[in-house]
Each structure stands twice: as C-alpha cells, then as structure tokens.
Motif scaffolding. Sequence first.
Motif, mmCIF file in Angstrom:
data_model
loop_
_atom_site.group_PDB
_atom_site.id
_atom_site.type_symbol
_atom_site.label_atom_id
_atom_site.label_comp_id
_atom_site.label_asym_id
_atom_site.label_seq_id
_atom_site.Cartn_x
_atom_site.Cartn_y
_atom_site.Cartn_z
ATOM 1 N N LYS A 1 0.789 -1.230 0.000
ATOM 2 C CA LYS A 1 0.000 0.000 0.000
ATOM 3 C C LYS A 1 0.823 1.283 0.000
ATOM 4 C CE LYS A 1 -3.502 0.442 2.721
ATOM 5 N NZ LYS A 1 -4.322 0.480 3.955
ATOM 6 N N ASN A 2 1.893 1.307 0.804
ATOM 7 C CA ASN A 2 2.505 2.586 1.147
ATOM 8 C C ASN A 2 3.951 2.783 0.717
ATOM 9 O OD1 ASN A 2 0.099 3.257 2.620
ATOM 10 N ND2 ASN A 2 0.812 1.955 4.284
ATOM 11 N N SER A 3 4.648 1.732 0.331
ATOM 12 C CA SER A 3 6.090 1.881 0.096
ATOM 13 C C SER A 3 6.425 2.375 -1.305
ATOM 14 C CB SER A 3 6.796 0.536 0.320
ATOM 15 O OG SER A 3 6.462 -0.388 -0.712
ATOM 16 N N GLY A 4 5.465 2.345 -2.222
ATOM 17 C CA GLY A 4 5.748 2.705 -3.607
ATOM 18 C C GLY A 4 6.123 1.528 -4.466
ATOM 19 N N LEU A 5 6.166 0.335 -3.867
ATOM 20 C CA LEU A 5 6.542 -0.859 -4.627
ATOM 21 C C LEU A 5 5.546 -1.140 -5.746
ATOM 22 C CD1 LEU A 5 8.263 -3.386 -5.084
ATOM 23 C CD2 LEU A 5 6.882 -4.541 -3.331
ATOM 24 N N MET A 6 4.241 -1.052 -5.447
ATOM 25 C CA MET A 6 3.227 -1.351 -6.454
ATOM 26 C C MET A 6 3.258 -0.339 -7.600
ATOM 27 S SD MET A 6 2.115 -4.116 -5.277
ATOM 28 C CE MET A 6 0.743 -4.433 -6.373
ATOM 29 N N SER A 7 3.539 0.916 -7.255
ATOM 30 C CA SER A 7 3.662 1.952 -8.286
ATOM 31 C C SER A 7 4.838 1.640 -9.206
ATOM 32 C CB SER A 7 3.851 3.322 -7.625
ATOM 33 O OG SER A 7 4.096 4.312 -8.599
ATOM 34 N N LEU A 8 5.949 1.209 -8.606
ATOM 35 C CA LEU A 8 7.125 0.856 -9.401
ATOM 36 C C LEU A 8 6.835 -0.327 -10.320
ATOM 37 C CD1 LEU A 8 10.142 1.067 -10.095
ATOM 38 C CD2 LEU A 8 10.600 -0.365 -8.076
ATOM 39 N N MET A 9 6.157 -1.344 -9.783
ATOM 40 C CA MET A 9 5.819 -2.521 -10.590
ATOM 41 C C MET A 9 4.914 -2.130 -11.752
ATOM 42 S SD MET A 9 5.239 -5.426 -7.646
ATOM 43 C CE MET A 9 4.735 -6.660 -8.849
ATOM 44 N N TYR A 10 3.970 -1.217 -11.479
ATOM 45 C CA TYR A 10 3.053 -0.782 -12.536
ATOM 46 C C TYR A 10 3.811 -0.067 -13.661
ATOM 47 C CZ TYR A 10 -1.051 1.238 -14.777
ATOM 48 O OH TYR A 10 -2.008 1.585 -15.686
ATOM 49 N N GLN B 1 5.803 -2.690 -15.661
ATOM 50 C CA GLN B 1 4.909 -3.479 -16.505
ATOM 51 C C GLN B 1 4.390 -2.657 -17.673
ATOM 52 O OE1 GLN B 1 1.213 -4.779 -14.709
ATOM 53 N NE2 GLN B 1 1.224 -6.677 -15.917
ATOM 54 N N SER B 2 4.077 -1.377 -17.449
ATOM 55 C CA SER B 2 3.557 -0.518 -18.520
ATOM 56 C C SER B 2 4.596 -0.315 -19.623
ATOM 57 C CB SER B 2 3.147 0.840 -17.942
ATOM 58 O OG SER B 2 2.089 0.687 -17.015
ATOM 59 N N ILE B 3 5.857 -0.275 -19.238
ATOM 60 C CA ILE B 3 6.907 -0.032 -20.224
ATOM 61 C C ILE B 3 7.352 -1.319 -20.918
ATOM 62 C CG2 ILE B 3 9.275 0.828 -20.553
ATOM 63 C CD1 ILE B 3 8.783 2.646 -18.086
ATOM 64 N N TRP B 4 7.610 -2.379 -20.134
ATOM 65 C CA TRP B 4 8.202 -3.592 -20.697
ATOM 66 C C TRP B 4 7.334 -4.850 -20.564
ATOM 67 C CZ3 TRP B 4 11.675 -0.531 -17.531
ATOM 68 C CH2 TRP B 4 12.571 0.235 -18.294
ATOM 69 N N GLY B 5 6.119 -4.676 -20.035
ATOM 70 C CA GLY B 5 5.206 -5.811 -19.948
ATOM 71 C C GLY B 5 5.596 -6.836 -18.893
ATOM 72 N N GLU B 6 5.002 -8.057 -19.035
ATOM 73 C CA GLU B 6 5.222 -9.120 -18.053
ATOM 74 C C GLU B 6 6.701 -9.506 -17.974
ATOM 75 O OE1 GLU B 6 3.038 -10.493 -16.015
ATOM 76 O OE2 GLU B 6 1.387 -9.247 -16.759
ATOM 77 N N LYS B 7 7.392 -9.463 -19.130
ATOM 78 C CA LYS B 7 8.815 -9.804 -19.140
ATOM 79 C C LYS B 7 9.604 -8.837 -18.254
ATOM 80 C CE LYS B 7 12.822 -10.367 -22.167
ATOM 81 N NZ LYS B 7 13.352 -10.199 -23.538
ATOM 82 N N GLY B 8 9.199 -7.567 -18.270
ATOM 83 C CA GLY B 8 9.861 -6.569 -17.433
ATOM 84 C C GLY B 8 9.697 -6.864 -15.958
#
Length: 384
Positions: A309-318, A321-328
């Motif tokens: 929720k709060n660390s920014g990890l999910m934002s980073l993953m998003y 994924q948006s740039i390089w997809g599942e492989k990224g």
Amino acid sequence: MIELGVDEFTLVLQYKNGSIIKNECDWDYIANKIIDIFASKLDLEQILGKKEVEKTAPLGYKVAYKYGQHDFYFSIAYHPLHRNMGICVKFSAQSLGYYTRESNLAIYEIIKISESGNYTIRLSRVDLTVDYIDYDIDISKLYFDYVNKKVLIYQELEDKNGHNILRLCNLKCSGIISEEKINTLYIGSNQSKVRLRVYDKKLEQLQKKGNYLDRAIQCESWVRFEVVFKSDFAHQITDKLLVIKNQNELINLIASLICQKFTFYHEESKEVMGFSQELKRLVLNKSKKIKSAKVNNYSLISDLVYHNKNSGLMSLMYKIQSIWGEKGLIEMQQYFFHQSNFYIINNDCKDWLNKNKEQHKENYESFNAYVEKNKKIINYLMKV
C-alpha cells in the motif's frame, strides 16, 4: 459470549533458610539455584527456549533472565544486594498465553507445579479478565452514568458472623477519550490493591494490529473488564489457586473475585446491571470453560501490507509493466533477487528472525501457505 481468564501475573519466590546446602550468605548462588529449580519444574527451556540474560529487569530488580527469543516479555529476576526481595517471575499477557498453550497448563497448575521445599511462592500481582463479546456495553455511557451516580458499585463482604453483606463503594473513576468517545475507563486509583479497567478490546486490537486481530475482525464488539489484584489480595489468591482442582473451579473463582469487588447496580431500580448479572450466573454454571485464544504475530503481515500500500513498490511494478510488460516484471524480480545477496542484515531484522523464524517455518510450509492462512487479516488491513 462471555470468556474469563488470567491475563498476566507476577510470582515471588522466597528462599527457605537451610534448604540449599551452601554458604547461606552467598545469595547469588542461592538465587540462581532457585531459578534453575523453578525453570526445571516448569520445563522453561523445553517450552520457551534457552536461558539467556534479559536486559530489562522488573522494577526494583537488577539481574534478570529470559528463556528463548520471543516478541513477548517473560523474565525471572533477583537483586544481588536485597535477598528479602526474593525471586521475581513475571509472565506478561502474551508470554502467559504462549506458555499455557504450549504446556497445556492452567494458572493453578503452574502455581502448584512451581511449589518446592527450597522456597515459598506467592503472587504479588494477578490480572483477572472477563470478556463480553458481542454484548451491548457502551463504555462512554457507563462512565458518565457512574460519574453522575446513576450507576453504583457494591462490594461483597463477610460480616463477623460469616454472612455476605454489600458495601457501596465511592471509587475514583477516570476515562480516556479516543475519537470523541471514552473507550477506556479506570475505577480505583493506580496505587490501590484492586483496580478495574474497562476497555474496548476490539478497538485496541484493530489499532495495534494485535495478536488477536483475527478475533477482533470477526466479532461485532468486544469489551474487556480487567481487574488487577496486588499485594495482600494477590497473596490471598495464591492460596485459593493452590486448592483448585479443575477449570470449572477456576472459572468459579475468577467470576466470584470480580463480582466481590465490582458488581454494578442501577441506582434507581437497585437492580444488578445485566453484564454483572451474567457474571454472577457463571459462579453457578459448572460447565463453563476458560477459552484460550491462540497468540499470533502479525508483524510480517504488516510488512507485506505496507509494501503493498505505502512503500511505492506497487507503483514501481506498474511502471515497469507498462513499459516492458510481463517480461519486465520478471526481470525486475530477478534484479531484486540478485540485489538481496548483497543486503547487510540490520539488528532489527536479525532480532525478528531470531524470535520468529522457527515458529513461522513450523506453522507454515511455504510463503503461499502463510498468505492463504492469513488472507482475512491481509484483506482487512488493505482496506483500512
């Protein structure tokens, strides 16, 4: 539902002169000998873990030991210069819950097993509790009704002829305001030998993400009445526990002691209030059992939720994924896995692993099993 129990207690062991063959002036030797005898009787090393020095001793004591690496507090302590203080054995609420579950012993059995010809035993403090789960108890209303004398407290006493009599008590009452409500009230002073605390246990567990968070989520309300007995009253309870034979008698004792000191009456009708009446009924209910809830540790879950929720990890993953997809995402996972090999563990992480690693490995066969088992808790914490 009503549940009764013992929240925590402190036991004092006093040496019997001449019982240990050694120089009677060598108090350090005698104290450590008593500690080892007590620990052996209760299988402390087998149940809690290896004996180690505890940095934080109970108030007034200097030398303290703990058993095993745990998040809860348990210690056995003495003062090297004051033999008359005896040996202090302090079970916190969490350590008592853990020990009773692992040993399958009730408090009266712990007291009995602790007895020895080398020392005397007595309680210096014991906290008795009654939990009202899904009962309609408004703590704020109870506080104001008591302060305005719409609610009265009577104590049950014995007269010279052994007959029960009631005495009206004008005890000091204080409340703690949280979120514009009184969720905790105290009746009796902090210095008194008996003091009552009434508080919203559900709210406490939700706010602290406590060891009983799962129970707090499942119930609608959970109000705890906790009575602290100290000094002479605790000493007397020691004698009562030593003659108890089963759980039903323990239930009877807890209900009786709380009723004797704190029975609530409506001032206008002079009738016993509903929650006190329910407690009185338990004295006659021989089938009622103490229920011991499993003590859990949710700190790892809190870490998972924080990073979700709060660390920014999910934002980073998003972003990845948006740039390089599942492989990224897979490459990102491999990157962090590689970086973890260079992580230098800090003391907080080391302490947490020492205290929790083996227990988590024993209770959960995999990380997925851990998440699945605690899904309700994780879902709740994700929403708040």
